[in-house]
Design an enzyme around this catalytic site. Sequence first.
Site, PDB file in Angstrom:
ATOM      1  N   ASP A 129       0.811  -1.219   0.000  1.00  0.00           N
ATOM      2  CA  ASP A 129       0.000   0.000   0.000  1.00  0.00           C
ATOM      3  C   ASP A 129       0.845   1.269   0.000  1.00  0.00           C
ATOM      4  O   ASP A 129       1.998   1.269   0.445  1.00  0.00           O
ATOM      5  CB  ASP A 129      -0.903   0.026   1.235  1.00  0.00           C
ATOM      6  CG  ASP A 129      -2.082  -0.928   1.111  1.00  0.00           C
ATOM      7  OD1 ASP A 129      -2.027  -1.830   0.257  1.00  0.00           O
ATOM      8  OD2 ASP A 129      -3.044  -0.768   1.880  1.00  0.00           O
ATOM      9  N   HIS A 137       3.560  -2.452   3.118  1.00  0.00           N
ATOM     10  CA  HIS A 137       3.615  -1.091   2.553  1.00  0.00           C
ATOM     11  C   HIS A 137       4.909  -0.866   1.770  1.00  0.00           C
ATOM     12  O   HIS A 137       5.992  -1.187   2.265  1.00  0.00           O
ATOM     13  CB  HIS A 137       3.507  -0.056   3.677  1.00  0.00           C
ATOM     14  CG  HIS A 137       2.154  -0.018   4.325  1.00  0.00           C
ATOM     15  ND1 HIS A 137       1.771  -0.941   5.273  1.00  0.00           N
ATOM     16  CD2 HIS A 137       1.089   0.807   4.136  1.00  0.00           C
ATOM     17  CE1 HIS A 137       0.519  -0.674   5.643  1.00  0.00           C
ATOM     18  NE2 HIS A 137       0.082   0.377   4.968  1.00  0.00           N
TER      19      HIS A 137
HETATM   20 ZN   LIG Z   1      -2.883   3.161   2.961  1.00  0.00          ZN
END
Ligand SMILES: [Zn+2]
Length: 263
Positions: A83, A231
Amino acid sequence: MRYQVLRPPYCYRWAVLISIVLVTVSLIISLSWAGAEGTPAGSQPPSAQPVQAAPGPQAPAAPAHAPVRTTARQGRFVALTFDDGPDPAYTPQILDLLAQHGAVATFCMVGTQVRRHPELVAQVVRRGMRLCDHTVSHDEQLARRNEARISADITGAQADLRLAADGDVAVPYFRAPGGNWSETITTIASRAGMTPLGWSVDSRDWTLPGAPAIVATVEQAVQPGAVILLHDGGGQRGQTVDALAELLPWLVGQGYQFDFPAT
Ligand SMILES: [Zn+2]
């Protein structure tokens, strides 16, 4: 004489009776044909009611559904998701690691980052990865905004991704910032042709606990069909890269294969 006078009315009554019977029979036949067209052989059982669920001219294109939290295939598969990118420092490193271990992943990208680094979007697609819309602004309070604002944030990032990847690319998923969902968000994403994407394993890499802790969290929580949250953007992601370098061979050693989330 009297007999001949009576004869025409009797004939007339019989003719009327026969006509009524013929009309009734033809009506029944035509109605049963109409019914047959509405439910072709091999269609869903009546309880599914697919015809009535079909959208009208002003109706939404698809019903909203709960965020997906499993892989597309059943069995010993995991789906990696990254992400808040793309990020010029970390996304290429993660792509290289994925390639070294024959892995695929889904990248949930933020529109503002996509506009800064469109070449990274094209690179992610070229490497066989899938795109996920993560809104333009990454507003974690998106669920509290009005419908027009939510729609603009979702469809804006979808347009950014398509533009960056030269238009002809699928954006099959949408993930709400912070995983903060609402009925309006899932409805708008579904209407735009994207599957709301959740996760089943939070690596907690965003808390910067150190690579060993990220590895331990994933190894303890992973199971077949898991969708793992990681992430590649939104801050310092060196720990995530280091953790991934350990996790990928570990997952392969455990007999896992890599898949995309269900749609
Ligand atoms: Zn996010």
